[in-house]
Structure formats: C-alpha cells, structure tokens
Scaffold this motif. Structure first.
Motif, PDB file in Angstrom:
ATOM      1  N   HIS A 121       0.798  -1.228   0.000  1.00  0.00           N
ATOM      2  CA  HIS A 121       0.000   0.000   0.000  1.00  0.00           C
ATOM      3  C   HIS A 121       0.830   1.277   0.000  1.00  0.00           C
ATOM      4  CE1 HIS A 121      -2.847  -3.069   1.421  1.00  0.00           C
ATOM      5  NE2 HIS A 121      -3.708  -2.372   0.712  1.00  0.00           N
ATOM      6  N   LEU A 122       2.139   1.170  -0.146  1.00  0.00           N
ATOM      7  CA  LEU A 122       2.990   2.362  -0.092  1.00  0.00           C
ATOM      8  C   LEU A 122       2.599   3.397  -1.139  1.00  0.00           C
ATOM      9  CD1 LEU A 122       6.497   0.792   0.587  1.00  0.00           C
ATOM     10  CD2 LEU A 122       5.125   2.168   2.154  1.00  0.00           C
ATOM     11  N   LEU A 123       2.331   2.960  -2.360  1.00  0.00           N
ATOM     12  CA  LEU A 123       1.989   3.912  -3.415  1.00  0.00           C
ATOM     13  C   LEU A 123       0.629   4.561  -3.167  1.00  0.00           C
ATOM     14  CD1 LEU A 123       3.366   2.124  -6.598  1.00  0.00           C
ATOM     15  CD2 LEU A 123       4.392   3.970  -5.267  1.00  0.00           C
ATOM     16  N   ASN A 124      -0.258   3.871  -2.442  1.00  0.00           N
ATOM     17  CA  ASN A 124      -1.562   4.462  -2.101  1.00  0.00           C
ATOM     18  C   ASN A 124      -1.386   5.680  -1.194  1.00  0.00           C
ATOM     19  OD1 ASN A 124      -2.659   2.347  -3.515  1.00  0.00           O
ATOM     20  ND2 ASN A 124      -3.312   1.218  -1.710  1.00  0.00           N
ATOM     21  N   TYR A 125      -0.292   5.737  -0.466  1.00  0.00           N
ATOM     22  CA  TYR A 125      -0.010   6.857   0.434  1.00  0.00           C
ATOM     23  C   TYR A 125       0.949   7.861  -0.214  1.00  0.00           C
ATOM     24  CZ  TYR A 125      -2.334   4.493   4.286  1.00  0.00           C
ATOM     25  OH  TYR A 125      -3.273   3.912   5.096  1.00  0.00           O
ATOM     26  N   SER A 126       1.102   7.781  -1.521  1.00  0.00           N
ATOM     27  CA  SER A 126       1.965   8.694  -2.285  1.00  0.00           C
ATOM     28  C   SER A 126       3.416   8.669  -1.815  1.00  0.00           C
ATOM     29  CB  SER A 126       1.415  10.121  -2.229  1.00  0.00           C
ATOM     30  OG  SER A 126       0.129  10.162  -2.781  1.00  0.00           O
ATOM     31  N   VAL A 127       3.877   7.506  -1.415  1.00  0.00           N
ATOM     32  CA  VAL A 127       5.284   7.370  -1.056  1.00  0.00           C
ATOM     33  C   VAL A 127       6.091   7.466  -2.341  1.00  0.00           C
ATOM     34  CG1 VAL A 127       7.028   5.787  -0.147  1.00  0.00           C
ATOM     35  CG2 VAL A 127       4.838   6.028   1.008  1.00  0.00           C
ATOM     36  N   SER A 128       7.081   8.340  -2.360  1.00  0.00           N
ATOM     37  CA  SER A 128       7.913   8.564  -3.538  1.00  0.00           C
ATOM     38  C   SER A 128       9.347   8.134  -3.213  1.00  0.00           C
ATOM     39  CB  SER A 128       7.890  10.042  -3.912  1.00  0.00           C
ATOM     40  OG  SER A 128       8.665  10.791  -3.000  1.00  0.00           O
ATOM     41  N   PRO A 129      10.245   8.159  -4.198  1.00  0.00           N
ATOM     42  CA  PRO A 129      11.638   7.788  -3.923  1.00  0.00           C
ATOM     43  C   PRO A 129      12.304   8.702  -2.893  1.00  0.00           C
ATOM     44  CG  PRO A 129      11.243   7.829  -6.293  1.00  0.00           C
ATOM     45  CD  PRO A 129      10.018   8.370  -5.636  1.00  0.00           C
ATOM     46  N   LYS A 130      11.735   9.890  -2.660  1.00  0.00           N
ATOM     47  CA  LYS A 130      12.338  10.831  -1.714  1.00  0.00           C
ATOM     48  C   LYS A 130      11.660  10.821  -0.339  1.00  0.00           C
ATOM     49  CE  LYS A 130      14.186  13.633  -5.291  1.00  0.00           C
ATOM     50  NZ  LYS A 130      14.873  14.808  -5.620  1.00  0.00           N
ATOM     51  N   THR A 131      10.753   9.874  -0.114  1.00  0.00           N
ATOM     52  CA  THR A 131      10.086   9.755   1.174  1.00  0.00           C
ATOM     53  C   THR A 131      10.984   9.010   2.155  1.00  0.00           C
ATOM     54  OG1 THR A 131       7.939   9.641   0.058  1.00  0.00           O
ATOM     55  CG2 THR A 131       8.014   8.905   2.348  1.00  0.00           C
ATOM     56  N   PRO A 132      11.196   9.558   3.375  1.00  0.00           N
ATOM     57  CA  PRO A 132      12.008   8.841   4.374  1.00  0.00           C
ATOM     58  C   PRO A 132      11.297   7.584   4.888  1.00  0.00           C
ATOM     59  CG  PRO A 132      11.830  11.185   4.903  1.00  0.00           C
ATOM     60  CD  PRO A 132      10.846  10.903   3.816  1.00  0.00           C
ATOM     61  N   VAL A 133      12.037   6.487   4.924  1.00  0.00           N
ATOM     62  CA  VAL A 133      11.523   5.201   5.401  1.00  0.00           C
ATOM     63  C   VAL A 133      12.537   4.639   6.387  1.00  0.00           C
ATOM     64  CG1 VAL A 133      10.861   2.857   4.714  1.00  0.00           C
ATOM     65  CG2 VAL A 133      10.326   4.779   3.213  1.00  0.00           C
ATOM     66  N   TRP A 134      12.038   4.074   7.490  1.00  0.00           N
ATOM     67  CA  TRP A 134      12.916   3.508   8.513  1.00  0.00           C
ATOM     68  C   TRP A 134      13.327   2.096   8.124  1.00  0.00           C
ATOM     69  CZ3 TRP A 134      15.583   5.186  12.546  1.00  0.00           C
ATOM     70  CH2 TRP A 134      16.113   4.252  13.425  1.00  0.00           C
ATOM     71  N   THR A 135      14.645   1.820   8.190  1.00  0.00           N
ATOM     72  CA  THR A 135      15.136   0.461   7.997  1.00  0.00           C
ATOM     73  C   THR A 135      15.894   0.059   9.261  1.00  0.00           C
ATOM     74  OG1 THR A 135      17.272   1.097   7.046  1.00  0.00           O
ATOM     75  CG2 THR A 135      15.434   0.841   5.512  1.00  0.00           C
ATOM     76  N   GLU A 136      15.835  -1.203   9.585  1.00  0.00           N
ATOM     77  CA  GLU A 136      16.478  -1.677  10.805  1.00  0.00           C
ATOM     78  C   GLU A 136      17.998  -1.596  10.716  1.00  0.00           C
ATOM     79  OE1 GLU A 136      14.949  -4.889  12.823  1.00  0.00           O
ATOM     80  OE2 GLU A 136      12.887  -4.361  12.384  1.00  0.00           O
ATOM     81  N   THR A 137      18.532  -1.681   9.515  1.00  0.00           N
ATOM     82  CA  THR A 137      19.992  -1.672   9.369  1.00  0.00           C
ATOM     83  C   THR A 137      20.574  -0.270   9.267  1.00  0.00           C
ATOM     84  OG1 THR A 137      19.737  -1.947   6.985  1.00  0.00           O
ATOM     85  CG2 THR A 137      20.101  -3.938   8.271  1.00  0.00           C
ATOM     86  N   SER A 138      19.848   0.654   8.609  1.00  0.00           N
ATOM     87  CA  SER A 138      20.430   1.975   8.334  1.00  0.00           C
ATOM     88  C   SER A 138      19.684   3.143   8.966  1.00  0.00           C
ATOM     89  CB  SER A 138      20.478   2.209   6.822  1.00  0.00           C
ATOM     90  OG  SER A 138      21.160   1.166   6.191  1.00  0.00           O
ATOM     91  N   GLY A 139      18.576   2.879   9.635  1.00  0.00           N
ATOM     92  CA  GLY A 139      17.782   3.979  10.178  1.00  0.00           C
ATOM     93  C   GLY A 139      16.946   4.623   9.080  1.00  0.00           C
ATOM     94  N   TRP A 140      16.794   5.948   9.117  1.00  0.00           N
ATOM     95  CA  TRP A 140      15.986   6.648   8.114  1.00  0.00           C
ATOM     96  C   TRP A 140      16.748   6.734   6.799  1.00  0.00           C
ATOM     97  CZ3 TRP A 140      11.012   7.199   8.799  1.00  0.00           C
ATOM     98  CH2 TRP A 140      10.510   7.294  10.087  1.00  0.00           C
ATOM     99  N   VAL A 141      16.123   6.243   5.733  1.00  0.00           N
ATOM    100  CA  VAL A 141      16.706   6.223   4.395  1.00  0.00           C
ATOM    101  C   VAL A 141      15.609   6.633   3.412  1.00  0.00           C
ATOM    102  CG1 VAL A 141      17.774   4.731   2.648  1.00  0.00           C
ATOM    103  CG2 VAL A 141      18.233   4.314   5.041  1.00  0.00           C
ATOM    104  N   LEU A 142      15.983   7.253   2.320  1.00  0.00           N
ATOM    105  CA  LEU A 142      14.999   7.590   1.293  1.00  0.00           C
ATOM    106  C   LEU A 142      14.505   6.305   0.626  1.00  0.00           C
ATOM    107  CD1 LEU A 142      16.643  10.718  -0.348  1.00  0.00           C
ATOM    108  CD2 LEU A 142      14.910  10.623   1.445  1.00  0.00           C
ATOM    109  N   ALA A 143      13.203   6.231   0.363  1.00  0.00           N
ATOM    110  CA  ALA A 143      12.596   5.018  -0.183  1.00  0.00           C
ATOM    111  C   ALA A 143      13.271   4.571  -1.475  1.00  0.00           C
ATOM    112  CB  ALA A 143      11.099   5.234  -0.419  1.00  0.00           C
ATOM    113  N   GLY A 144      13.688   5.498  -2.311  1.00  0.00           N
ATOM    114  CA  GLY A 144      14.345   5.160  -3.577  1.00  0.00           C
ATOM    115  C   GLY A 144      15.692   4.494  -3.414  1.00  0.00           C
ATOM    116  N   GLU A 145      16.267   4.556  -2.208  1.00  0.00           N
ATOM    117  CA  GLU A 145      17.568   3.946  -1.957  1.00  0.00           C
ATOM    118  C   GLU A 145      17.454   2.549  -1.362  1.00  0.00           C
ATOM    119  OE1 GLU A 145      19.685   6.704   0.531  1.00  0.00           O
ATOM    120  OE2 GLU A 145      19.497   8.325  -0.927  1.00  0.00           O
ATOM    121  N   ILE A 146      16.230   2.078  -1.113  1.00  0.00           N
ATOM    122  CA  ILE A 146      16.011   0.767  -0.505  1.00  0.00           C
ATOM    123  C   ILE A 146      15.792  -0.257  -1.608  1.00  0.00           C
ATOM    124  CG2 ILE A 146      14.535  -0.581   1.033  1.00  0.00           C
ATOM    125  CD1 ILE A 146      13.867   2.080   2.464  1.00  0.00           C
TER     126      ILE A 146
END
Length: 154
Positions: A121-146
C-alpha cells in the motif's frame, strides 16, 4: 523488475532468474518499439497495448506558480480484453507462490507524522523515492535507496 513476478514465473516454469529477467526486459523493449511506431499490440485473452494522443494544454509550475504551455504527446495505454477475467478459483497448475497475503510493513515519515504502511500500500499513500523510510539496518533512508522497494519506482 517485480520480484514477486520473477519468483512466480521461476517456480511455475523452472526457468532461472536471469533468463526470466532477460525475457521480461525483451518483452518490455518490444512493446516500447511497437508503441514508438504508433502500432497497436494486441495480446489475445489478455489485453491491448496502444497509444493515445494527449492534447496540448496550459499548466502551472507547482513551485513558482508560473503559467506554462504543455505540448501534446502520445502516451502509452493498456486495456484488458473482455475475456480476461479474475475469479476466486486458483488457476490450473498454479503453484500458489503468490498466495501469501501478508507483506512487509514499513515505518514511513509522511509530513510530520510517522505511519506504519504495508509494502503493498505504499503507493496508495503517495510514497515517492524521496520519502524517508525507517530500515532496521540503516535507520531513516529515502525510499528510492532501498533495494526491496526499487520495483515501486521504475
């Protein structure tokens, strides 16, 4: 490429992942070539790829509000055929690879709030490559980098 599609094709055909990627890339290139020449590409019992002309129009630059002229252009278009149906019954020979309904959940920063959203459902919430997303390994990362999310942003 869509990892679930590759996994499904791999489990239902036995082809290797590299072969599947090559075939899908080749198919994409073929569709692109056909549409670039304004051809219609019908696929029986599936759908039709074609182009539609979008007329020129006036628009505004969202950052500056400046009026601008948007030129007309051809856009790709796909339409399913009438005999392409979806039922609750599994397809004959379906291995059930995609039967899993649970998808990974991500902590996403939307404006001032953090929200847990399933990957489907990420795209339903308008998540873009520049949206910050939490990862367990790196912390906050831009979605486009995951790497796991790269299929969402072609």
């Amino acid at each position: 490429m869509n990892p679930k599609l590759i996994q499904y094709i791999q489990s239902s055909t036995g082809f290797q992942e590299n072969t599947i990627k090559l075939v899908l890339e080749s198919f994409k290139n073929y569709v692109h070539l056909q549409l670039a020449q304004k051809y219609v590409l019908p696929l029986k019992q599936f759908g039709v790829f074609s182009t539609k002309y979008v007329k020129p129009r006036e628009g505004r630059n969202p950052r500056t509000g400046e009026a601008l002229s948007i030129p007309g252009r051809y856009r790709p278009y796909f339409r399913f055929t009438g005999d392409f149906t979806i039922s609750d019954e599994p397809l004959e020979g379906d291995s059930g690879v995609l039967a899993e309904t649970s998808s990974k959940e991500w902590l996403v920063k939307l404006g001032q709030e953090n929200k847990i959203i399933s990957q489907d459902h990420l795209l339903n919430y308008s998540v873009s490559p520049k949206t910050p997303v939490w990862t367990e390994t790196s912390g906050w990362v831009l979605a486009g980098e995951i790497e796991e999310l790269e299929h969402l942003f072609p």
